[in-house]
Design a protein around this motif. Structure first.
Motif, PDB file in Angstrom:
ATOM      1  N   LEU A   1     -11.194  13.425 -10.049  1.00 41.28           N
ATOM      2  CA  LEU A   1     -10.038  13.990  -9.342  1.00 41.28           C
ATOM      3  C   LEU A   1     -10.472  14.796  -8.130  1.00 41.28           C
ATOM      4  CD1 LEU A   1      -7.505  15.203 -12.067  1.00 41.28           C
ATOM      5  CD2 LEU A   1      -7.485  13.106 -10.729  1.00 41.28           C
ATOM      6  N   VAL A   2     -11.557  15.565  -8.280  1.00 41.95           N
ATOM      7  CA  VAL A   2     -12.071  16.336  -7.140  1.00 41.95           C
ATOM      8  C   VAL A   2     -12.482  15.389  -6.017  1.00 41.95           C
ATOM      9  CG1 VAL A   2     -13.950  17.833  -6.357  1.00 41.95           C
ATOM     10  CG2 VAL A   2     -12.806  18.305  -8.529  1.00 41.95           C
ATOM     11  N   LEU A   3     -13.181  14.310  -6.358  1.00 42.03           N
ATOM     12  CA  LEU A   3     -13.607  13.339  -5.348  1.00 42.03           C
ATOM     13  C   LEU A   3     -12.409  12.705  -4.661  1.00 42.03           C
ATOM     14  CD1 LEU A   3     -15.823  11.666  -3.954  1.00 42.03           C
ATOM     15  CD2 LEU A   3     -15.745  10.094  -5.906  1.00 42.03           C
ATOM     16  N   TYR A   4     -11.407  12.299  -5.434  1.00 45.29           N
ATOM     17  CA  TYR A   4     -10.217  11.677  -4.845  1.00 45.29           C
ATOM     18  C   TYR A   4      -9.471  12.653  -3.932  1.00 45.29           C
ATOM     19  CZ  TYR A   4     -10.810   8.034  -8.425  1.00 45.29           C
ATOM     20  OH  TYR A   4     -11.303   7.031  -9.216  1.00 45.29           O
ATOM     21  N   ALA A   5      -9.386  13.910  -4.375  1.00 47.85           N
ATOM     22  CA  ALA A   5      -8.689  14.907  -3.558  1.00 47.85           C
ATOM     23  C   ALA A   5      -9.414  15.140  -2.241  1.00 47.85           C
ATOM     24  CB  ALA A   5      -8.558  16.228  -4.332  1.00 47.85           C
ATOM     25  N   MET A   6     -10.757  15.204  -2.293  1.00 53.34           N
ATOM     26  CA  MET A   6     -11.540  15.376  -1.073  1.00 53.34           C
ATOM     27  C   MET A   6     -11.378  14.181  -0.143  1.00 53.34           C
ATOM     28  SD  MET A   6     -15.059  17.090  -2.540  1.00 53.34           S
ATOM     29  CE  MET A   6     -15.788  17.167  -0.885  1.00 53.34           C
ATOM     30  N   GLN A   7     -11.189  13.020  -0.721  1.00 52.75           N
ATOM     31  CA  GLN A   7     -11.019  11.798   0.072  1.00 52.75           C
ATOM     32  C   GLN A   7      -9.628  11.720   0.689  1.00 52.75           C
ATOM     33  OE1 GLN A   7     -10.822   8.125  -2.145  1.00 52.75           O
ATOM     34  NE2 GLN A   7     -12.153   7.062  -0.711  1.00 52.75           N
ATOM     35  N   GLY A   8      -8.678  12.505   0.168  1.00 53.52           N
ATOM     36  CA  GLY A   8      -7.306  12.464   0.677  1.00 53.52           C
ATOM     37  C   GLY A   8      -6.429  11.442   0.001  1.00 53.52           C
ATOM     38  N   SER A   9      -6.799  11.036  -1.222  1.00 50.08           N
ATOM     39  CA  SER A   9      -6.037   9.996  -1.923  1.00 50.08           C
ATOM     40  C   SER A   9      -4.637  10.436  -2.304  1.00 50.08           C
ATOM     41  CB  SER A   9      -6.789   9.559  -3.185  1.00 50.08           C
ATOM     42  OG  SER A   9      -8.019   8.958  -2.861  1.00 50.08           O
ATOM     43  N   TYR A  10      -4.408  11.743  -2.395  1.00 52.31           N
ATOM     44  CA  TYR A  10      -3.108  12.225  -2.850  1.00 52.31           C
ATOM     45  C   TYR A  10      -2.252  12.779  -1.714  1.00 52.31           C
ATOM     46  CZ  TYR A  10      -5.691  11.809  -7.202  1.00 52.31           C
ATOM     47  OH  TYR A  10      -6.447  11.323  -8.244  1.00 52.31           O
ATOM     48  N   LYS A  11      -2.591  12.421  -0.487  1.00 52.10           N
ATOM     49  CA  LYS A  11      -1.783  12.791   0.668  1.00 52.10           C
ATOM     50  C   LYS A  11      -0.949  11.591   1.111  1.00 52.10           C
ATOM     51  CE  LYS A  11      -4.442  16.553   2.757  1.00 52.10           C
ATOM     52  NZ  LYS A  11      -3.307  17.486   2.860  1.00 52.10           N
ATOM     53  N   ASN A  12       0.274  11.865   1.533  1.00 53.66           N
ATOM     54  CA  ASN A  12       1.174  10.812   2.035  1.00 53.66           C
ATOM     55  C   ASN A  12       1.265   9.633   1.068  1.00 53.66           C
ATOM     56  OD1 ASN A  12       1.712  12.204   4.484  1.00 53.66           O
ATOM     57  ND2 ASN A  12      -0.206  11.449   5.349  1.00 53.66           N
ATOM     58  N   VAL A  13       1.533   9.926  -0.198  1.00 54.30           N
ATOM     59  CA  VAL A  13       1.524   8.880  -1.221  1.00 54.30           C
ATOM     60  C   VAL A  13       2.628   7.842  -1.009  1.00 54.30           C
ATOM     61  CG1 VAL A  13       0.385  10.249  -3.001  1.00 54.30           C
ATOM     62  CG2 VAL A  13       2.873  10.408  -2.736  1.00 54.30           C
ATOM     63  N   LEU A  14       3.694   8.214  -0.303  1.00 54.54           N
ATOM     64  CA  LEU A  14       4.782   7.264  -0.069  1.00 54.54           C
ATOM     65  C   LEU A  14       4.498   6.339   1.109  1.00 54.54           C
ATOM     66  CD1 LEU A  14       7.921   9.530  -0.625  1.00 54.54           C
ATOM     67  CD2 LEU A  14       6.753   8.052  -2.259  1.00 54.54           C
ATOM     68  N   ARG A  15       3.380   6.562   1.793  1.00 55.90           N
ATOM     69  CA  ARG A  15       3.027   5.736   2.947  1.00 55.90           C
ATOM     70  C   ARG A  15       1.739   4.949   2.701  1.00 55.90           C
ATOM     71  NH1 ARG A  15       5.706   7.267   7.760  1.00 55.90           N
ATOM     72  NH2 ARG A  15       6.994   9.124   7.534  1.00 55.90           N
ATOM     73  N   LYS A  16       1.391   4.765   1.462  1.00 57.40           N
ATOM     74  CA  LYS A  16       0.142   4.082   1.141  1.00 57.40           C
ATOM     75  C   LYS A  16       0.212   2.600   1.478  1.00 57.40           C
ATOM     76  CE  LYS A  16      -1.860   6.966  -2.516  1.00 57.40           C
ATOM     77  NZ  LYS A  16      -3.271   6.887  -2.144  1.00 57.40           N
ATOM     78  N   SER A  17      -0.946   2.073   1.852  1.00 53.07           N
ATOM     79  CA  SER A  17      -1.093   0.648   2.124  1.00 53.07           C
ATOM     80  C   SER A  17      -2.002   0.039   1.061  1.00 53.07           C
ATOM     81  CB  SER A  17      -1.699   0.457   3.521  1.00 53.07           C
ATOM     82  OG  SER A  17      -2.495  -0.681   3.600  1.00 53.07           O
ATOM     83  N   ARG A  18      -1.661  -1.156   0.575  1.00 51.70           N
ATOM     84  CA  ARG A  18      -2.458  -1.783  -0.481  1.00 51.70           C
ATOM     85  C   ARG A  18      -3.879  -2.108  -0.017  1.00 51.70           C
ATOM     86  NH1 ARG A  18       2.629  -5.467  -2.138  1.00 51.70           N
ATOM     87  NH2 ARG A  18       2.890  -5.242   0.097  1.00 51.70           N
ATOM     88  N   LEU A  19      -4.011  -2.523   1.241  1.00 55.00           N
ATOM     89  CA  LEU A  19      -5.338  -2.851   1.755  1.00 55.00           C
ATOM     90  C   LEU A  19      -6.176  -1.586   1.923  1.00 55.00           C
ATOM     91  CD1 LEU A  19      -7.065  -5.221   2.681  1.00 55.00           C
ATOM     92  CD2 LEU A  19      -6.214  -4.863   5.005  1.00 55.00           C
ATOM     93  N   LYS A  20      -5.560  -0.529   2.443  1.00 55.86           N
ATOM     94  CA  LYS A  20      -6.286   0.728   2.597  1.00 55.86           C
ATOM     95  C   LYS A  20      -6.619   1.332   1.240  1.00 55.86           C
ATOM     96  CE  LYS A  20      -6.193   5.101   5.134  1.00 55.86           C
ATOM     97  NZ  LYS A  20      -5.421   5.991   6.027  1.00 55.86           N
ATOM     98  N   GLU A  21      -5.719   1.153   0.281  1.00 56.47           N
ATOM     99  CA  GLU A  21      -5.978   1.630  -1.077  1.00 56.47           C
ATOM    100  C   GLU A  21      -7.195   0.944  -1.671  1.00 56.47           C
ATOM    101  OE1 GLU A  21      -5.461   4.274  -3.206  1.00 56.47           O
ATOM    102  OE2 GLU A  21      -3.313   3.867  -3.155  1.00 56.47           O
ATOM    103  N   LEU A  22      -7.330  -0.363  -1.409  1.00 55.14           N
ATOM    104  CA  LEU A  22      -8.499  -1.107  -1.877  1.00 55.14           C
ATOM    105  C   LEU A  22      -9.780  -0.534  -1.295  1.00 55.14           C
ATOM    106  CD1 LEU A  22      -9.830  -3.580  -3.264  1.00 55.14           C
ATOM    107  CD2 LEU A  22      -9.308  -4.886  -1.184  1.00 55.14           C
ATOM    108  N   GLN A  23      -9.765  -0.280   0.008  1.00 59.60           N
ATOM    109  CA  GLN A  23     -10.946   0.268   0.680  1.00 59.60           C
ATOM    110  C   GLN A  23     -11.299   1.660   0.141  1.00 59.60           C
ATOM    111  OE1 GLN A  23     -10.301   0.947   4.837  1.00 59.60           O
ATOM    112  NE2 GLN A  23     -12.352   1.699   5.222  1.00 59.60           N
TER     113      GLN A  23
END
Length: 476
Positions: free
Chosen positions: A62-84
């Protein structure tokens, strides 16, 4: 509220995926490398290391994901960017996991380590991305079907603005823009072309009202669609929008922008718009900068605690008045905060009104003059850093009284409020303290340079030079 629920859902499934991946790895290693059978599954799950991993490994993820910004703008996520993002995080996380927990457990050979590494990488990525893909696909589907939308303000009132509205409304896949209204650039009197826009959305005023409108209507996206004869207003519009938080800003391109490759779109089905990047660094760098601020501030307050105590005693003994000096300054996004310092002036130093200090300032105490040279008076500001109102490196915050004067001469000063003010800055290193508004404007160019070159590396360089200034006593 919807975004918070979606964020919590992402966090829940990320935790669940990490727990399952750890459980599968633990069973895989026990059965594959320690000759344990499925009949002994009860012994496996009774191992304390199994439960320690179940609890703490997901927290690390969770700390790693938060630092990466995974939980920002969750309603604007892209499937391709999510894969990356998921692939990069999985590789980094598994490498850290092996270095921290696996390399000294003395189970098996190097081949076993390679197999374990590949096993956890594949399992963790597969579980995490599958859960994320399902959620992201559901959100994208809801956006395209107008179940989820983003309050949008249109800047412009003529043909280009109306055409932009039509393009976004009639594009093959809906992009989620819910227009709450438009503002004109320079005219409060409706023109014939504005009449077409008022038929589909309300006229909310002019660009002077933008900040208020963004707060009132909770605007998430601003689209600038101005005519060629209004292009000179764009810089002023962008300066106005710069203090409006995390609002996404887009501009309609012209043919020149397309030719020179300035137009980048997230979907081939969406209308081409130039997205203005308001982020000065990658999300992970913001996280590292904040972590660096916290760690360095804690270390500084602990290591310098004897100096802190001695300085406080000397301040109290050498001049009447309080030990600390707190003054309101303007910081991130124009928000006021209390900045703390050791008192270096006599009490009632500004009885006649705000006044900047100078080299021969009689208001400064003898010990205060020494503190300023070696920056001892700045030590309490590490408390501001821990609170989050300041950073170690940024720009020197000023009072509103002086900001008003600076902005009249150098309106670009407001750009600095895109970041947190700092204990030290490029301007402090290259120029030093300013004793007049003219000097503040002169120092501003160095702070703007920092803004354009902001990075963890730049922060480290500024810190090294700051330490040199402290030991040489070149402060003032």
């Amino acid at each position: 509220m919807k975004a918070k629920k979606v964020t919590l859902r992402y966090i829940f499934f990320d935790i669940l995926s990490a727990m399952l991946a750890w459980a599968f790895l633990f069973v895989f290693r026990k059965i594959g490398f320690e000759n344990t059978t499925f009949d002994d599954l009860g012994l496996i799950v009774s191992d304390p290391n199994f439960w320690l991993g179940i609890v703490f490994v997901p927290l690390g993820w969770l700390v790693l994901y938060a630092m990466q910004g995974s939980y920002k703008n969750v309603l604007r996520k892209s499937r391709l960017k999510e894969l990356q993002q998921t692939a990069i995080a999985s590789i980094i996380g598994v490498v850290v996991l092996f270095f921290v927990l696996m390399l000294d457990d003395q189970v098996g050979t190097y081949n076993n380590y390679y197999l374990s590494f590949l096993f956890i990488l594949i399992i963790h990525f597969s579980l995490t991305y599958t859960c994320r893909l399902i959620q992201t696909s559901s959100i994208v589907h809801k956006v395209h079907n107008r179940q989820i939308g983003f309050p949008t303000l249109l800047i412009g009132s003529h043909n280009k603005a109306y055409q932009t509205y039509l393009d976004l409304e009639n594009q093959e896949t809906y992009s989620g823009n819910i227009f709450v209204g438009f503002v004109s650039v320079d005219s409060e009197t409706p023109t014939p072309s504005e009449t077409r826009l008022t038929a589909v959305m309300p006229n909310l005023g002019t660009t002077r009202d933008v900040k208020q409108l963004i707060n009132t209507h909770h605007i998430e996206e601003v689209i600038i669609a101005v005519e060629n004869n209004e292009q000179t207003q764009i810089q002023q519009i962008l300066r106005t929008l710069d203090g409006c938080g995390e609002v996404i800003i887009k501009i309609t391109p012209d043919a020149r922008d397309i030719i020179f490759g300035m137009v980048h779109v997230d979907s081939i089905f969406h209308s081409p718009l130039i997205t203005i990047n308001t982020r000065l660094m990658e999300e992970w760098q913001y996280s590292v900068k904040r972590l660096f601020d916290i760690v360095l501030s804690v270390l500084a307050l602990v290591i310098l605690s004897p100096v802190f105590l001695i300085t406080a005693i000397i301040v109290k003994c050498t001049s009447p008045g309080p030990i600390f000096f707190a003054q309101e300054r303007i910081g991130y996004r124009g928000r006021p905060f209390k900045m703390h310092k050791f008192r270096s002036m006599y009490i009632d130093a500004e009885a006649c009104g705000p006044a900047l200090s100078r080299d021969d300032d009689p208001r400064i105490t003898p010990f205060g003059r020494f503190m300023r040279k070696v920056r001892l008076d700045e030590i309490p500001q590490f408390y501001n850093v821990l609170k989050g109102t300041m950073s170690i490196v940024g720009y020197r915050p000023e009072r509103q009284f002086y900001i008003d004067q600076i902005v009249k001469r150098c309106p670009e000063y407001l750009l600095l409020q895109r970041i947190k003010p700092g204990i030290t800055s490029w301007g402090q290193v290259k120029y030093g303290y300013a004793s007049s508004v003219d000097e503040m404007c002169e120092r501003l160019k160095y702070d703007l340079l920092y803004l354009e070159n902001m990075s963890i590396t730049t922060d480290l360089k500024i810190l090294i030079y700051t330490v040199g200034i402290i030991f040489q006593g070149r402060g003032k």
